[in-house]
Write a protein that holds these residues in place. Structure first.
Motif, PDB file in Angstrom:
ATOM      1  N   THR A 154       0.801  -1.235   0.000  1.00  0.00           N
ATOM      2  CA  THR A 154       0.000   0.000   0.000  1.00  0.00           C
ATOM      3  C   THR A 154       0.828   1.276   0.000  1.00  0.00           C
ATOM      4  O   THR A 154       0.270   2.360   0.022  1.00  0.00           O
ATOM      5  CB  THR A 154      -0.925   0.035   1.233  1.00  0.00           C
ATOM      6  N   ARG A 155       2.162   1.152  -0.004  1.00  0.00           N
ATOM      7  CA  ARG A 155       2.980   2.370   0.088  1.00  0.00           C
ATOM      8  C   ARG A 155       4.324   2.179  -0.597  1.00  0.00           C
ATOM      9  O   ARG A 155       4.732   1.069  -0.912  1.00  0.00           O
ATOM     10  CB  ARG A 155       3.190   2.769   1.543  1.00  0.00           C
ATOM     11  N   LEU A 156       4.997   3.295  -0.802  1.00  0.00           N
ATOM     12  CA  LEU A 156       6.350   3.283  -1.350  1.00  0.00           C
ATOM     13  C   LEU A 156       7.325   3.507  -0.219  1.00  0.00           C
ATOM     14  O   LEU A 156       7.083   4.311   0.679  1.00  0.00           O
ATOM     15  CB  LEU A 156       6.508   4.372  -2.408  1.00  0.00           C
ATOM     16  N   LEU A 157       8.443   2.813  -0.256  1.00  0.00           N
ATOM     17  CA  LEU A 157       9.421   2.869   0.825  1.00  0.00           C
ATOM     18  C   LEU A 157      10.786   3.214   0.250  1.00  0.00           C
ATOM     19  O   LEU A 157      11.231   2.589  -0.714  1.00  0.00           O
ATOM     20  CB  LEU A 157       9.460   1.491   1.506  1.00  0.00           C
ATOM     21  N   ASP A 158      11.439   4.225   0.816  1.00  0.00           N
ATOM     22  CA  ASP A 158      12.810   4.559   0.424  1.00  0.00           C
ATOM     23  C   ASP A 158      13.748   3.513   0.996  1.00  0.00           C
ATOM     24  O   ASP A 158      13.768   3.296   2.212  1.00  0.00           O
ATOM     25  CB  ASP A 158      13.223   5.935   0.959  1.00  0.00           C
ATOM     26  N   VAL A 159      14.522   2.856   0.133  1.00  0.00           N
ATOM     27  CA  VAL A 159      15.487   1.868   0.596  1.00  0.00           C
ATOM     28  C   VAL A 159      16.853   2.184   0.006  1.00  0.00           C
ATOM     29  O   VAL A 159      16.972   2.930  -0.967  1.00  0.00           O
ATOM     30  CB  VAL A 159      15.076   0.417   0.223  1.00  0.00           C
ATOM     31  N   TYR A 160      17.872   1.634   0.628  1.00  0.00           N
ATOM     32  CA  TYR A 160      19.239   1.761   0.145  1.00  0.00           C
ATOM     33  C   TYR A 160      19.783   0.348   0.000  1.00  0.00           C
ATOM     34  O   TYR A 160      19.778  -0.424   0.953  1.00  0.00           O
ATOM     35  CB  TYR A 160      20.095   2.587   1.121  1.00  0.00           C
ATOM     36  N   LEU A 161      20.192  -0.005  -1.224  1.00  0.00           N
ATOM     37  CA  LEU A 161      20.659  -1.361  -1.516  1.00  0.00           C
ATOM     38  C   LEU A 161      22.174  -1.452  -1.465  1.00  0.00           C
ATOM     39  O   LEU A 161      22.868  -0.517  -1.871  1.00  0.00           O
ATOM     40  CB  LEU A 161      20.219  -1.781  -2.918  1.00  0.00           C
ATOM     41  N   PHE A 162      22.660  -2.582  -0.995  1.00  0.00           N
ATOM     42  CA  PHE A 162      24.079  -2.915  -1.041  1.00  0.00           C
ATOM     43  C   PHE A 162      24.189  -4.257  -1.758  1.00  0.00           C
ATOM     44  O   PHE A 162      23.718  -5.273  -1.241  1.00  0.00           O
ATOM     45  CB  PHE A 162      24.670  -3.025   0.371  1.00  0.00           C
ATOM     46  N   LEU A 163      24.771  -4.258  -2.957  1.00  0.00           N
ATOM     47  CA  LEU A 163      24.946  -5.483  -3.724  1.00  0.00           C
ATOM     48  C   LEU A 163      26.384  -5.957  -3.547  1.00  0.00           C
ATOM     49  O   LEU A 163      27.321  -5.316  -4.011  1.00  0.00           O
ATOM     50  CB  LEU A 163      24.649  -5.244  -5.205  1.00  0.00           C
ATOM     51  N   PHE A 164      26.527  -7.062  -2.837  1.00  0.00           N
ATOM     52  CA  PHE A 164      27.834  -7.677  -2.640  1.00  0.00           C
ATOM     53  C   PHE A 164      27.994  -8.796  -3.660  1.00  0.00           C
ATOM     54  O   PHE A 164      27.045  -9.135  -4.373  1.00  0.00           O
ATOM     55  CB  PHE A 164      27.956  -8.233  -1.218  1.00  0.00           C
ATOM     56  N   ASP A 165      29.163  -9.369  -3.742  1.00  0.00           N
ATOM     57  CA  ASP A 165      29.398 -10.435  -4.716  1.00  0.00           C
ATOM     58  C   ASP A 165      28.709 -11.745  -4.346  1.00  0.00           C
ATOM     59  O   ASP A 165      28.643 -12.665  -5.153  1.00  0.00           O
ATOM     60  CB  ASP A 165      30.894 -10.665  -4.944  1.00  0.00           C
ATOM     61  N   ASP A 166      28.128 -11.842  -3.135  1.00  0.00           N
ATOM     62  CA  ASP A 166      27.447 -13.069  -2.746  1.00  0.00           C
ATOM     63  C   ASP A 166      26.024 -12.867  -2.231  1.00  0.00           C
ATOM     64  O   ASP A 166      25.273 -13.817  -2.117  1.00  0.00           O
ATOM     65  CB  ASP A 166      28.273 -13.835  -1.711  1.00  0.00           C
ATOM     66  N   PHE A 167      25.617 -11.636  -1.922  1.00  0.00           N
ATOM     67  CA  PHE A 167      24.233 -11.397  -1.506  1.00  0.00           C
ATOM     68  C   PHE A 167      23.829  -9.946  -1.711  1.00  0.00           C
ATOM     69  O   PHE A 167      24.658  -9.071  -1.937  1.00  0.00           O
ATOM     70  CB  PHE A 167      23.978 -11.840  -0.054  1.00  0.00           C
ATOM     71  N   LEU A 168      22.510  -9.726  -1.644  1.00  0.00           N
ATOM     72  CA  LEU A 168      21.919  -8.393  -1.741  1.00  0.00           C
ATOM     73  C   LEU A 168      21.366  -8.031  -0.378  1.00  0.00           C
ATOM     74  O   LEU A 168      20.612  -8.806   0.221  1.00  0.00           O
ATOM     75  CB  LEU A 168      20.796  -8.393  -2.785  1.00  0.00           C
ATOM     76  N   LEU A 169      21.737  -6.860   0.122  1.00  0.00           N
ATOM     77  CA  LEU A 169      21.260  -6.375   1.409  1.00  0.00           C
ATOM     78  C   LEU A 169      20.378  -5.161   1.169  1.00  0.00           C
ATOM     79  O   LEU A 169      20.801  -4.195   0.526  1.00  0.00           O
ATOM     80  CB  LEU A 169      22.439  -6.004   2.310  1.00  0.00           C
ATOM     81  N   ILE A 170      19.139  -5.211   1.672  1.00  0.00           N
ATOM     82  CA  ILE A 170      18.196  -4.098   1.530  1.00  0.00           C
ATOM     83  C   ILE A 170      18.048  -3.440   2.890  1.00  0.00           C
ATOM     84  O   ILE A 170      17.720  -4.092   3.876  1.00  0.00           O
ATOM     85  CB  ILE A 170      16.832  -4.584   1.026  1.00  0.00           C
ATOM     86  N   THR A 171      18.307  -2.137   2.925  1.00  0.00           N
ATOM     87  CA  THR A 171      18.175  -1.387   4.171  1.00  0.00           C
ATOM     88  C   THR A 171      17.111  -0.312   4.007  1.00  0.00           C
ATOM     89  O   THR A 171      16.873   0.189   2.914  1.00  0.00           O
ATOM     90  CB  THR A 171      19.507  -0.732   4.599  1.00  0.00           C
ATOM     91  N   LYS A 172      16.478   0.021   5.112  1.00  0.00           N
ATOM     92  CA  LYS A 172      15.454   1.063   5.127  1.00  0.00           C
ATOM     93  C   LYS A 172      16.116   2.380   5.516  1.00  0.00           C
ATOM     94  O   LYS A 172      16.899   2.440   6.455  1.00  0.00           O
ATOM     95  CB  LYS A 172      14.373   0.692   6.138  1.00  0.00           C
ATOM     96  N   ILE A 173      15.811   3.414   4.778  1.00  0.00           N
ATOM     97  CA  ILE A 173      16.375   4.734   5.046  1.00  0.00           C
ATOM     98  C   ILE A 173      15.587   5.399   6.168  1.00  0.00           C
ATOM     99  O   ILE A 173      14.363   5.491   6.109  1.00  0.00           O
ATOM    100  CB  ILE A 173      16.348   5.609   3.781  1.00  0.00           C
TER     101      ILE A 173
END
Length: 102
Positions: A28-47
């Protein structure tokens, strides 16, 4: 997990391939996130943004990590920070698909 004392973010062999802001569409909403793409996983953080001003900006993280992007450095100087949104996503379990803009 069996090895809960092992910190998955502390690998000396891990490479940061890309990082940047993104808008995540939740139900129901849009969320600002900051992504960190490493060579073995993706990390999604909330701003998160501090609503209170504390008289000065904390630049200790910028001094410790000078490789942060200018965008993230500016965000931290303004009192912002990121919290991990969910468990890291291993790249061998990640599927990418192109979608049309809404």
């Amino acid at each position: 997990r069996e090895n809960s004392s092992e910190n998955i973010l502390s690998s000396a062999n891990r490479l940061l391939l890309y990082e940047g802001k993104l808008m995540l569409a939740e139900s129901t909403r849009l969320l600002d996130v900051y992504l960190f793409l490493f060579d073995d996983f993706l990390l999604i953080t909330k701003i998160k943004r501090n609503k209170k001003k504390y008289g000065g900006s904390d630049t200790s993280l910028i001094l410790v990590c000078p490789s942060l992007t200018p965008e993230l450095q500016s965000f931290i100087k303004e009192g912002g920070f990121c919290t991990v949104l969910d468990q890291p996503i291993p790249l061998d379990r990640l599927i990418l698909k192109n979608v049309e803009p809404v």
